[in-house]
Design a protein around this motif. Structure first.
Motif, mmCIF file in Angstrom:
data_model
loop_
_atom_site.group_PDB
_atom_site.id
_atom_site.type_symbol
_atom_site.label_atom_id
_atom_site.label_comp_id
_atom_site.label_asym_id
_atom_site.label_seq_id
_atom_site.Cartn_x
_atom_site.Cartn_y
_atom_site.Cartn_z
ATOM 1 N N HIS A 1 -1.572 -7.948 -9.518
ATOM 2 C CA HIS A 1 -2.746 -6.735 -9.972
ATOM 3 C C HIS A 1 -2.553 -5.842 -8.977
ATOM 4 O O HIS A 1 -2.545 -5.513 -7.372
ATOM 5 N N THR A 2 -3.228 -4.999 -9.622
ATOM 6 C CA THR A 2 -3.156 -3.602 -8.423
ATOM 7 C C THR A 2 -4.896 -3.157 -8.268
ATOM 8 O O THR A 2 -5.238 -1.683 -8.019
ATOM 9 N N ASP A 3 -5.679 -3.831 -8.647
ATOM 10 C CA ASP A 3 -7.262 -4.056 -7.973
ATOM 11 C C ASP A 3 -8.027 -3.908 -6.884
ATOM 12 O O ASP A 3 -7.308 -5.586 -6.538
ATOM 13 N N VAL A 4 -7.603 -3.197 -5.617
ATOM 14 C CA VAL A 4 -8.241 -3.041 -4.504
ATOM 15 C C VAL A 4 -9.268 -4.039 -4.606
ATOM 16 O O VAL A 4 -10.171 -4.691 -3.321
ATOM 17 N N ARG A 5 -10.605 -4.206 -5.819
ATOM 18 C CA ARG A 5 -11.921 -4.716 -5.358
ATOM 19 C C ARG A 5 -11.794 -6.234 -5.551
ATOM 20 O O ARG A 5 -12.319 -7.470 -4.521
ATOM 21 N N GLU A 6 -10.053 -6.847 -5.896
ATOM 22 C CA GLU A 6 -9.913 -8.213 -5.943
ATOM 23 C C GLU A 6 -9.746 -8.641 -3.945
ATOM 24 O O GLU A 6 -9.321 -9.739 -4.320
ATOM 25 N N LEU A 7 -9.232 -7.497 -3.275
ATOM 26 C CA LEU A 7 -9.045 -8.112 -2.089
ATOM 27 C C LEU A 7 -9.858 -8.164 -1.570
ATOM 28 O O LEU A 7 -9.410 -9.073 -0.016
ATOM 29 N N GLY A 8 -11.434 -8.179 -1.979
ATOM 30 C CA GLY A 8 -12.082 -8.265 -0.653
ATOM 31 C C GLY A 8 -12.083 -7.847 0.473
ATOM 32 O O GLY A 8 -11.881 -7.226 0.912
ATOM 33 N N ALA A 9 -13.176 -8.697 1.413
ATOM 34 C CA ALA A 9 -12.852 -8.186 3.266
ATOM 35 C C ALA A 9 -12.211 -7.878 3.708
ATOM 36 O O ALA A 9 -11.272 -7.034 4.754
ATOM 37 N N VAL A 10 -10.288 -7.905 2.894
ATOM 38 C CA VAL A 10 -9.220 -7.905 3.530
ATOM 39 C C VAL A 10 -9.192 -5.841 3.164
ATOM 40 O O VAL A 10 -8.405 -5.291 3.959
ATOM 41 N N VAL B 1 0.680 -1.183 0.158
ATOM 42 C CA VAL B 1 0.027 -0.383 0.011
ATOM 43 C C VAL B 1 0.743 1.270 0.408
ATOM 44 O O VAL B 1 1.744 1.097 0.874
ATOM 45 N N VAL B 2 0.707 2.004 -0.644
ATOM 46 C CA VAL B 2 1.135 3.336 -1.486
ATOM 47 C C VAL B 2 0.631 4.378 -0.558
ATOM 48 O O VAL B 2 -0.517 5.151 -0.508
ATOM 49 N N THR B 3 1.079 4.404 1.061
ATOM 50 C CA THR B 3 0.667 6.002 1.445
ATOM 51 C C THR B 3 1.486 7.460 0.888
ATOM 52 O O THR B 3 1.711 7.152 0.178
ATOM 53 N N ASP B 4 0.638 8.286 1.197
ATOM 54 C CA ASP B 4 0.550 10.277 0.886
ATOM 55 C C ASP B 4 2.519 10.611 1.511
ATOM 56 O O ASP B 4 2.092 11.776 1.483
ATOM 57 N N ARG B 5 2.748 9.089 2.763
ATOM 58 C CA ARG B 5 3.809 9.692 3.586
ATOM 59 C C ARG B 5 4.644 10.589 2.217
ATOM 60 O O ARG B 5 5.590 10.164 1.510
ATOM 61 N N ILE B 6 5.380 12.427 3.029
ATOM 62 C CA ILE B 6 6.754 12.027 1.877
ATOM 63 C C ILE B 6 8.031 12.411 3.199
ATOM 64 O O ILE B 6 7.408 12.932 4.160
ATOM 65 N N SER B 7 8.862 11.866 2.817
ATOM 66 C CA SER B 7 10.427 12.319 3.692
ATOM 67 C C SER B 7 11.498 12.929 3.387
ATOM 68 O O SER B 7 10.942 13.182 1.760
ATOM 69 N N ALA B 8 11.990 13.704 3.777
ATOM 70 C CA ALA B 8 13.051 14.250 3.493
ATOM 71 C C ALA B 8 14.448 14.377 4.252
ATOM 72 O O ALA B 8 13.999 14.706 5.506
ATOM 73 N N PHE B 9 15.360 14.595 3.814
ATOM 74 C CA PHE B 9 16.641 14.252 5.035
ATOM 75 C C PHE B 9 16.889 13.506 6.220
ATOM 76 O O PHE B 9 16.184 13.126 6.921
ATOM 77 N N ASP B 10 15.885 11.644 5.126
ATOM 78 C CA ASP B 10 15.601 10.866 6.427
ATOM 79 C C ASP B 10 14.693 11.363 7.072
ATOM 80 O O ASP B 10 14.747 10.282 8.847
ATOM 81 N N TYR B 11 14.086 12.262 7.319
ATOM 82 C CA TYR B 11 12.746 12.343 8.096
ATOM 83 C C TYR B 11 11.493 12.689 7.760
ATOM 84 O O TYR B 11 11.583 13.116 6.271
ATOM 85 N N VAL B 12 10.191 11.527 8.108
ATOM 86 C CA VAL B 12 9.580 11.609 7.338
ATOM 87 C C VAL B 12 8.425 13.010 7.320
ATOM 88 O O VAL B 12 8.013 13.468 9.605
ATOM 89 N N LEU B 13 8.171 13.958 7.038
ATOM 90 C CA LEU B 13 7.341 15.134 7.211
ATOM 91 C C LEU B 13 5.252 15.298 7.896
ATOM 92 O O LEU B 13 5.196 14.148 6.800
ATOM 93 N N ASP B 14 5.630 16.393 8.322
ATOM 94 C CA ASP B 14 4.152 16.356 7.989
ATOM 95 C C ASP B 14 3.850 17.495 7.067
ATOM 96 O O ASP B 14 4.323 18.558 7.342
ATOM 97 N N VAL C 1 -3.013 0.614 -3.755
ATOM 98 C CA VAL C 1 -2.257 -1.469 -3.834
ATOM 99 C C VAL C 1 -1.427 -1.965 -5.168
ATOM 100 O O VAL C 1 -2.194 -1.705 -5.559
ATOM 101 N N MET C 2 -0.336 -2.889 -4.913
ATOM 102 C CA MET C 2 -0.375 -3.188 -5.443
ATOM 103 C C MET C 2 -0.126 -5.500 -4.967
ATOM 104 O O MET C 2 0.808 -4.854 -3.910
#
Length: 299
Positions: free
Chosen positions: A80-89, A36-49, A100-101
């Motif tokens: 696959h990259t189809d969230v629908r195939e994940l079902g209840a997951v 799962v790829v989130t929207d977090r972003i990092s710079a200089f080894d810190y995850v930023l807000d 998702v991948m």
């Protein structure tokens, strides 16, 4: 309208969390893995807000696009990259759509396979000091951002904590063996050349990039992400010049903002201003649009 940002998927996935990186989260689906790829972003080894809306969707869908384009050149880990195939997951399919991948389980090769087509960034800093990059002797008098006569392969040893360590080809051979080292070099240069030409047709310069490979049933396959703004340095052809710091088509607004503050880089910085976050979202969605010639599909 850009969707709300996703900082973590832990509460949205009904599966064990195996690994939480700066941006990606890895979940155990049994036979397969879920990235799962989130929207977090990092710079200089810190995850930023705060997280950057649409960033994770761009990274995932752009990787999926390139994996599909290059599957005739080298096999990859995508199921696959189809969230629908994940079902209840997937507890919240709408929030996870495009992020998702599902991937085959491969044994990661602990080498970051870097290809440089232009002398810039860390390669330029090495050259200024030694006249070499990763032990490769280069012509005298090269200028910053100049294209190499031929792209060069400059591997790094992967570290899960901190920075990866630049190594020579000889060191890489000692780590993984001559045959595998040469195969990874060949495949990396081939992939770079393919994407460089593809991007050039869209007035984009692919200055450098990095790959990760894994072994599946004894065969080398491509894993992780490819040719995204987080794994590659893209330049707008119209902005290309020698001897300057070229504004890259990635999280440059974040780096520029932080460089202009009094942040000491020894602790997590203050939250990013809204205008920096908005401009970073625009950069990521723009590179997706220019490469794929389509609009980003995000929930």
């Amino acid at each position: 309208m850009v969707s709300r940002a996703l900082s973590t998927a832990v509460d949205l996935i009904d599966a064990p969390l195996l690994y939480k990186g700066k941006v990606r989260e890895l979940y155990d689906l049994g036979e397969h893995l879920l990235i799962v790829v989130t929207d977090r972003i990092s710079a200089f080894d810190y995850v930023l807000d705060p997280p950057v809306p649409a960033k994770g969707t761009v990274l995932n869908q752009l990787s999926s696009y390139w994996f599909d384009l290059t599957k005739g050149l080298i096999d990859n880990h995508v199921v696959h990259t189809d969230v629908r195939e994940l079902g209840a997951v997937a507890k919240d399919p709408e929030a996870l759509d495009g992020r998702v991948m599902v991937s085959r389980r491969a044994e990661r090769i602990d080498i970051e396979c870097v290809v440089r087509g232009y002398i810039t960034g860390g390669g330029w800093r090495q050259y200024q000091t030694t006249g070499e990059v990763n032990g490769i002797k280069l012509p005298a008098g090269m200028r910053k951002n100049e294209a190499f006569p031929k792209p060069i392969f400059t591997p790094a040893a992967k570290n899960d904590v901190g920075h990866d360590e630049d190594i020579s080809m000889d060191t890489m051979k000692e780590m993984v063996g001559d045959e595998l080292a040469l195969e990874l070099q060949e495949k990396s240069l081939m992939l770079y050349s393919f994407a460089r030409d593809y991007c050039a047709e869209r007035d984009i310069i692919l200055a450098d990039c990095k790959f990760e490979f894994g072994l599946l049933d004894g065969k080398v396959i491509l894993i992780d992400e490819i040719f995204t703004p987080d794994s590659s340095r893209f330049w707008d052809q119209s902005k290309y010049e020698l001897d300057i710091e070229i504004d890259s088509m990635d999280k440059e607004p974040v780096r520029s903002y932080l460089a202009g503050t009094d942040w000491d880089k020894n602790s997590k910085p203050e939250p990013l201003p809204e205008h920096v976050v908005d401009e970073t979202t625009r950069r990521y969605t723009d590179i997706y649009r220019r490469i794929t010639a389509s609009e980003l599909n995000h929930s």
